[in-house]
Structures are given as C-alpha cells and as structure tokens.
Motif scaffolding. Structure first.
Motif, PDB file in Angstrom:
ATOM      1  N   TYR A   1      23.678  -7.830 -18.444  1.00 45.23           N
ATOM      2  CA  TYR A   1      22.684  -8.442 -17.797  1.00 45.23           C
ATOM      3  C   TYR A   1      22.509  -9.810 -17.869  1.00 45.23           C
TER       4      TYR A   1
ATOM      5  N   ARG B   1      18.350  -1.098 -17.115  1.00 43.62           N
ATOM      6  CA  ARG B   1      18.797  -0.115 -18.393  1.00 43.62           C
ATOM      7  C   ARG B   1      17.797   1.018 -18.169  1.00 43.62           C
TER       8      ARG B   1
ATOM      9  N   TYR C   1      24.504  -4.146 -23.390  1.00 44.48           N
ATOM     10  CA  TYR C   1      23.676  -4.436 -22.014  1.00 44.48           C
ATOM     11  C   TYR C   1      23.184  -5.594 -22.042  1.00 44.48           C
ATOM     12  N   ASN C   2      22.636  -6.412 -23.052  1.00 41.27           N
ATOM     13  CA  ASN C   2      22.106  -7.696 -22.910  1.00 41.27           C
ATOM     14  C   ASN C   2      23.075  -8.633 -22.204  1.00 41.27           C
TER      15      ASN C   2
ATOM     16  N   ALA D   1      22.745  -6.486 -11.990  1.00 38.87           N
ATOM     17  CA  ALA D   1      22.767  -5.609 -13.098  1.00 38.87           C
ATOM     18  C   ALA D   1      21.989  -4.442 -12.983  1.00 38.87           C
TER      19      ALA D   1
ATOM     20  N   PRO E   1      22.534 -11.129 -13.844  1.00 41.05           N
ATOM     21  CA  PRO E   1      21.194 -10.606 -13.708  1.00 41.05           C
ATOM     22  C   PRO E   1      20.681 -10.034 -12.294  1.00 41.05           C
TER      23      PRO E   1
END
Length: 466
Positions: free
Chosen positions: A78, A88, A74-75, A85, A82
């Motif tokens: 993202y 979460r 996920y990071n 996205a 950014p």
C-alpha cells in the motif's frame, strides 16, 4: 482404424518426416535427435493430453493480480502504490487459503489474495484444481541480486523490452527466434498424431511459441477453420470452375518456392475440410462461455477442437490463445480490473467445459506474459518489470498450493532490482519443463528443447505442480 493400424500409420509418418529432414540442412540433426528421444512414447500413446498457453500481451501487473495480504506485506504494498493499491478489506472474499502457507527466503509465512475480479478462479483453487506460481520469469541460470548487480552471470538479453521478452518467454531467445518451446514439444509428438497438422494449434493469429523445427502451427479462428469460399462453393456458379481453381493452386510445380507454396495451400485446404467435418461430428459443448469475451471465444474453440481430437487422431496437442491490453502505463485502476475479469470468466468456463467433456485431467492450462510490472507507480500505472505471478489449472494440477518463493514487497529490496521489478526465482524453463514432462517428454529431450534447463540441478528442473 484399429490401434495397430494407427501405430503403423504413425511410424510411416515419422519415417517420411525423417526422410524429408535428412535434406533440411543444419536443423536436421537437432530435429532428428529430438524425434528419436520421444518417438517410442509418441507412437504408442493411447491417451490424450493437451497444454493450453494463455498469453497476456503487454506485461500483466503482478501486484494487483496476486495481492500481498499478510499485514506487513500489504502495508508495504500500500505504501508503494497508495492510489492504486486494492483495499485490504475488499480482498477478504478472495483470500487464498493454501494447504500450507508459503514462506519467504527468511522463513516468514506470507498470505495472498486474488484481485476481486478473479473471484471465478477461487473455487478452482479451493478445489485443488489451480496453483499459483510466484515470481516466474526468464533466466539463463539461477541468479542472485548480487550477481545481477555485478553482471557476473549471463542474463536474458534485452530485459524490459516487449517484443524481446515476449519472444524469450515463448522461445528462450529474443525477437527473431525461429522456434518456440511449444512448437519444439510439438516436434516430438506430431509423429504419434493421426494428423500432424493439428499438433500445434493457434487460435489467436501467430506466435513463435508454436513454431517447431518440423511442426507447423495450424491457425484457426475462434469461430472455426478459415473457409475457402471459392473452393467450397461453386465459383461463378460453376463447380467445374472451383475444381479448376483448386487444381491450379495445388498442382506440382518445378520451381522450389512455387512447389512449397502449392504444398502449403493443399495442406490448408485439406486441413480445413478435415477439421470442419470433425467439428461437425464432435459432441456439443453446453458449458456457457462469457459473451463479448475474445479470450472466452478462443478457449471455446480450443474446447471444440479437444472434443474433436479423436476424429483427427490427435493424442498430444499444444494450444495458444491470447489477450492484449496489459501494458498499463496508465489506466491501471480502470483498465486492469476489466482485463482480469475477462480472463477469470474465460478460464473458469474453459475448465468447466473440460469437465463436461470428461478430459479435465487431460488438459492443463497456464498463463504467461511479457513480464511483470514495477511495484512502484507513475501517476496511474506501472512500468515494465521482470518476474511475475501466474496460474496453472486443470484436473491433473496439484492445486491449492503456491509454487516458488514469495518475494519481499519492497522498492529495491532483496528480491527486486529496483522499483519493485522482481528478480525471478523461478525460470520459464522450469515452468516449461514441468508442463512438457507431464505431456510425456523425457528428461533428456527436455534438456535438448529448453536450452537453459541444464543450468539447474536435476531436482529443481520441475516445479511439482503436475
């Protein structure tokens, strides 16, 4: 009609088609060989099965559809988009909990969530009626990134082109293809259907996917067969005028092209009458389909035709529906959620309708699209990609599972060719072979109708979701 009478009629229909094909030129040996491979099963099939292709035109954005959820993935997702996205904490309600977590190429377990708008599909996944396919796309043969960069293996032609990739998904050939793999499956089974006209059915217009070598796609609107008002109602108040017009349109002609036009016109008129009668006598469908949803309207028509399949003698059917608007170079954050919501509501209602009709385990629905999109973004959208994520659902699906290899989330990483364009690890041919095999297509016939399948080991040719 008794079963023996139906079988005899099917055999007669096959012999008639074989006779016609004998003068059809170079396509005849191909078509006859395929028909011979499947004729026994097609003529004696006593059960009903159908596959339904849901094509998302424009290239669906995979990353905002099946969203990486484990922390590291996920990071990375993202950081690459950014502004676009999905949050979460907003994915917790649609987190997918498979029977076993999928592992990437390095053995690390990965997690995924559905986009929130796809929440109507979550109960199907949890109930084992839906599977998720990871990183599917057109390939000629299994291909590594090193091979792609070195151009040491054949690649699908005209990658990242809408028209060509739509055609390759549907037919295994770029734009200009004469037949699709759905139609070629139809070639095998039309002889076993009481009325071959309703073997390949398109509810969204026209698509090479349903074009066969002998099977011809039947086009129907979402409200039913297209009517011939001048023939079905008195013309200028005269039934005699209507009859005269029909005779003029369908009478035998000496000129070859005129004769073919008359034959197709008669086929359309007859099919209209047959289907109208069958639909009128079919069981009513009480399942509520979403309003103002074009895909839902198309799928409701498919459900109605399935309900009427016995009346038209259909044992095997291949359907095509579609939805456009997925070419999200911009507006991804505003347009894409609405598109996904429409897809989810339509698919959920359609599955419920198959349950109502008692055929949930006889109907398998699957998604397809031009391509996935880039993981990197421009101002408010993503560009054309390659591999993507897809759904397969139905009572026969071995659901609550992922199929395929989770790709590494990165820009120009081990699993993409730049910008997060996924290099597919599962091919369209494998996807198609799994569906065709479930319908009853033999292994040898699958190799004939899917030109790249022979490039895969026998054990890898089917994906196991059916």
């Amino acid at each position: 009609m008794s079963r023996s009478s139906t079988m005899n009629a099917s055999r007669r229909a096959f012999l008639q088609r074989a006779s016609a094909l004998s003068v059809a030129g170079v396509a005849a040996p191909w078509a006859l060989n395929l028909a011979a491979l499947a004729e026994a099963s097609a003529a004696t099939a006593s059960d009903y099965k159908a596959i339904v292709c849901v094509f998302l035109y424009g290239g669906n954005d995979y990353a905002n559809t099946v969203v990486p959820y484990d922390a590291s993935s996920y990071n990375a997702y993202y950081n690459l988009r950014p502004k676009l996205a999905l949050a979460r904490d907003g994915l917790t309600a649609t987190l997918l909990n498979p029977a076993s977590a999928p592992a990437d190429s390095s053995g690390v377990l990965r997690q995924y969530a559905l986009a929130p708008q796809l929440s109507p599909l979550l109960p199907l996944f949890d109930a084992g009626k839906m599977g998720v396919l990871l990183n599917v796309g057109p390939l000629i043969q299994p291909t590594t990134k090193q091979q792609y960069l070195a151009k040491s293996v054949p690649l699908p032609p005209k990658l990242f082109s809408h028209n060509d990739q739509q055609s390759i998904w549907q037919s295994s050939a770029p734009e200009g293809a004469v037949s699709g793999w759905g139609g070629r499956i139809g070639d095998l089974f039309e002889a076993g259907n009481g009325n071959a006209t309703f073997t390949c059915v398109n509810v969204s217009g026209n698509a090479v996917y349903l074009a066969g070598r002998s099977a011809v796609q039947y086009q129907v609107s979402s409200s039913g067969p297209v009517s011939f008002d001048a023939l079905q109602k008195p013309l200028f108040g005269s039934t005699a005028a209507s009859s005269a017009l029909q005779a003029m349109l369908t009478q035998p002609r000496a000129h070859l092209l005129e004769q073919e036009y008359a034959r197709l016109t008669k086929r359309s008129i007859d099919a209209n009458a047959t289907l109208s009668t069958a639909l009128a006598g079919a069981p009513a469908i009480n399942t509520a389909f979403p309003a103002s949803n074009s895909l839902g309207d198309q799928l409701k028509m498919v459900a109605r035709m399935i309900a009427a399949s016995g009346a038209v003698g259909a044992k095997r059917q291949v359907f095509f529906v579609s939805l456009g608007g997925f070419d999200t170079h911009d507006g991804l954050s505003t347009v894409h959620p609405g598109l996904l919501g429409g897809v989810a509501n339509a698919l959920s209602a359609f599955y419920a309708a198959t349950v109502e009709l008692g055929v949930a385990d006889k109907v398998t629905t699957f998604t397809a699209s031009d391509f996935g999109r880039t993981l990197t973004v421009n101002t408010d959208g993503s560009d054309h990609g390659w591999g993507s994520m897809h759904f397969v659902l139905g009572g026969a699906v071995k659901g609550r599972s992922f199929y395929g290899m989770p790709p590494l989330v990165a820009n120009n990483g081990a699993d993409d060719v730049g910008q997060g364009r996924l290099l597919p690890t599962t091919s369209v041919d494998q996807y198609a072979a799994t569906l065709g095999g479930w319908l009853g297509v033999s292994d040898s016939a699958l190799l004939a109708l899917l030109p790249n399948l022979a490039n895969y080991n026998a054990s890898a040719r089917r994906l196991g979701f059916l």
